[in-house]
Write a protein that holds these residues in place. Structure first.
Motif, mmCIF file in Angstrom:
data_model
loop_
_atom_site.group_PDB
_atom_site.id
_atom_site.type_symbol
_atom_site.label_atom_id
_atom_site.label_comp_id
_atom_site.label_asym_id
_atom_site.label_seq_id
_atom_site.Cartn_x
_atom_site.Cartn_y
_atom_site.Cartn_z
ATOM 1 N N PRO A 174 21.576 70.628 5.891
ATOM 2 C CA PRO A 174 21.215 69.459 5.079
ATOM 3 C C PRO A 174 22.388 68.484 4.890
ATOM 4 C CG PRO A 174 21.577 71.349 3.663
ATOM 5 C CD PRO A 174 21.784 71.838 5.066
ATOM 6 N N ILE A 175 22.968 68.042 6.016
ATOM 7 C CA ILE A 175 24.062 67.060 5.941
ATOM 8 C C ILE A 175 23.411 65.680 5.809
ATOM 9 C CG2 ILE A 175 26.009 66.030 7.197
ATOM 10 C CD1 ILE A 175 26.564 68.921 6.437
ATOM 11 N N ALA A 176 23.830 64.924 4.776
ATOM 12 C CA ALA A 176 23.161 63.642 4.498
ATOM 13 C C ALA A 176 23.449 62.616 5.585
ATOM 14 C CB ALA A 176 23.612 63.118 3.135
ATOM 15 N N ASP A 177 24.719 62.516 5.957
ATOM 16 C CA ASP A 177 25.137 61.471 6.898
ATOM 17 C C ASP A 177 26.501 61.892 7.460
ATOM 18 O OD1 ASP A 177 25.090 59.121 8.257
ATOM 19 O OD2 ASP A 177 25.150 57.817 6.492
ATOM 20 N N ILE A 178 26.831 61.384 8.642
ATOM 21 C CA ILE A 178 28.122 61.761 9.249
ATOM 22 C C ILE A 178 28.851 60.513 9.699
ATOM 23 C CG2 ILE A 178 29.276 63.183 10.994
ATOM 24 C CD1 ILE A 178 26.733 64.773 11.367
ATOM 25 N N ARG A 179 30.141 60.449 9.413
ATOM 26 C CA ARG A 179 30.996 59.402 9.991
ATOM 27 C C ARG A 179 32.000 60.070 10.929
ATOM 28 N NH1 ARG A 179 32.455 54.897 5.272
ATOM 29 N NH2 ARG A 179 30.336 54.050 5.137
ATOM 30 N N PHE A 180 32.011 59.606 12.174
ATOM 31 C CA PHE A 180 32.901 60.169 13.197
ATOM 32 C C PHE A 180 34.052 59.206 13.428
ATOM 33 C CE2 PHE A 180 28.537 61.283 14.241
ATOM 34 C CZ PHE A 180 28.591 62.630 14.509
ATOM 35 N N PHE A 181 35.229 59.749 13.641
ATOM 36 C CA PHE A 181 36.384 58.908 13.988
ATOM 37 C C PHE A 181 37.189 59.587 15.089
ATOM 38 C CE2 PHE A 181 35.269 57.921 9.682
ATOM 39 C CZ PHE A 181 35.344 56.541 9.629
ATOM 40 N N GLU A 182 37.620 58.807 16.058
ATOM 41 C CA GLU A 182 38.559 59.354 17.036
ATOM 42 C C GLU A 182 39.915 59.514 16.360
ATOM 43 O OE1 GLU A 182 38.421 60.759 20.092
ATOM 44 O OE2 GLU A 182 36.297 60.638 19.614
ATOM 45 N N THR A 183 40.344 58.467 15.642
ATOM 46 C CA THR A 183 41.619 58.510 14.916
ATOM 47 C C THR A 183 41.389 57.935 13.521
ATOM 48 O OG1 THR A 183 42.792 58.096 16.966
ATOM 49 C CG2 THR A 183 44.020 57.740 14.940
ATOM 50 N N ILE A 184 41.914 58.625 12.543
ATOM 51 C CA ILE A 184 41.804 58.143 11.160
ATOM 52 C C ILE A 184 43.103 58.529 10.461
ATOM 53 C CG2 ILE A 184 40.787 60.269 10.225
ATOM 54 C CD1 ILE A 184 39.379 56.939 9.282
#
Ligand code: BTN
Length: 267
Positions: A15-25
């Motif tokens: 139940p993950i609401a939303d995902i933000r992916f980053f190559e570099t952060i």
């Protein structure tokens, strides 16, 4: 590089609401906190291939090597009752990492109190749980987890305070890091519902590293900081570490304010 589609497939049952992916952060925890201020929902996830400002407890640096590490932060909006027990979110992360590793591989991780995860007595994962506030209102808890997956993720011994290891090294096989992530998140979300249960306490205590061994606890990593030396007995009801001192007395060290390392009393 993060394979977003593949990762989403691994996490689809959760139940993950939303995902933000980053190559570099900079830091997934910082990004998660930014997202909280923009209205992130409960169980939102930030994941990055690499971090330029990865942080550990006591503001230590945390290195995230592309393709070799896992670095992610889960945003939790605590209920009123969870708000009374914020220190439990760090051990929640550590217990979840342990169970994830136990389920994906035949490994026996331990928890170096309060929340480092060890394999073969070397650190394989760290947890940084941080609360975000708006004035005196708690907005969210961000549980940030960094895991050394492959050998390339592991800094040399002379660059870390506590020796490190990767899962690949301990398991002697190649690791599916998305499978690890999915199992860790599954365990975290599941234990979250019983944070104060005897089961949570027992599961944490059963994995405590250095049981019956002598350890040194210090308030910070400065050489002259006060040190308590004792034998690890277990956990008290609120997650404090129970130690038997050299005098035979028992003491409790409260969660979150010390460093622990193995060490015998000097004779
Ligand atoms: C520690 O061992 O002191 C905790 C390390 C926590 C590292 C993770 S990696 C993902 C998240 N983002 C950060 O900047 N820190 C945590």
């Amino acid at each position: 590089m993060i394979d977003q589609r593949l990762l989403e497939a691994y996490l689809s049952a959760l139940p993950i609401a939303d995902i933000r992916f980053f190559e570099t952060i900079g830091s997934t925890n910082d990004e998660a906190m930014r997202w909280v201020s923009q209205g992130a929902g409960d169980n939102s996830l930030v994941i990055a291939e690499t971090q330029t400002q990865g942080r550990g407890r006591f503001n230590r640096r945390w290195i995230t090597v592309p393709g070799a590490s896992l670095a992610f932060s889960l945003i939790l909006s605590p209920s009123e009752s969870e708000k009374q027990h914020l220190p439990m979110f760090s051990p929640l992360g550590a217990l979840a990492v342990c169970q994830g590793l136990e389920q994906v591989l035949n490994l026996q991780p331990e928890i170096k109190w309060p929340n480092d995860v060890l394999l073969n007595r070397r650190k394989v994962a760290g947890v940084l749980a941080e609360a975000t506030w708006l004035g005196d209102q708690l907005q969210a808890v961000v549980v940030g987890i960094g895991i050394n997956i492959n050998r390339a993720a592991v800094p040399p011994d002379d660059q870390v305070l506590f020796p490190a290891i990767s899962i690949e090294h301990a398991a002697q096989e190649s690791i599916d890091r998305y499978a690890v992530l999915a199992k860790v998140l599954q365990a975290l979300l599941s234990w979250r519902n019983s944070l104060l249960s005897p089961g949570f306490h027992t599961s944490w205590e059963n994995r405590l590293a250095f049981k019956n061994e002598w350890v040194k606890l210090s308030e910070d990593s400065e050489p002259d900081s006060p040190v308590t030396i004792g034998q690890v007995i277990g956990l008290d009801a609120s997650g404090g570490l129970l130690l038997r001192l050299e005098t035979g007395e028992t003491t409790v060290v409260s969660i979150g304010d010390v460093h622990l390392r193995p060490g015998k009393p000097e004779k």
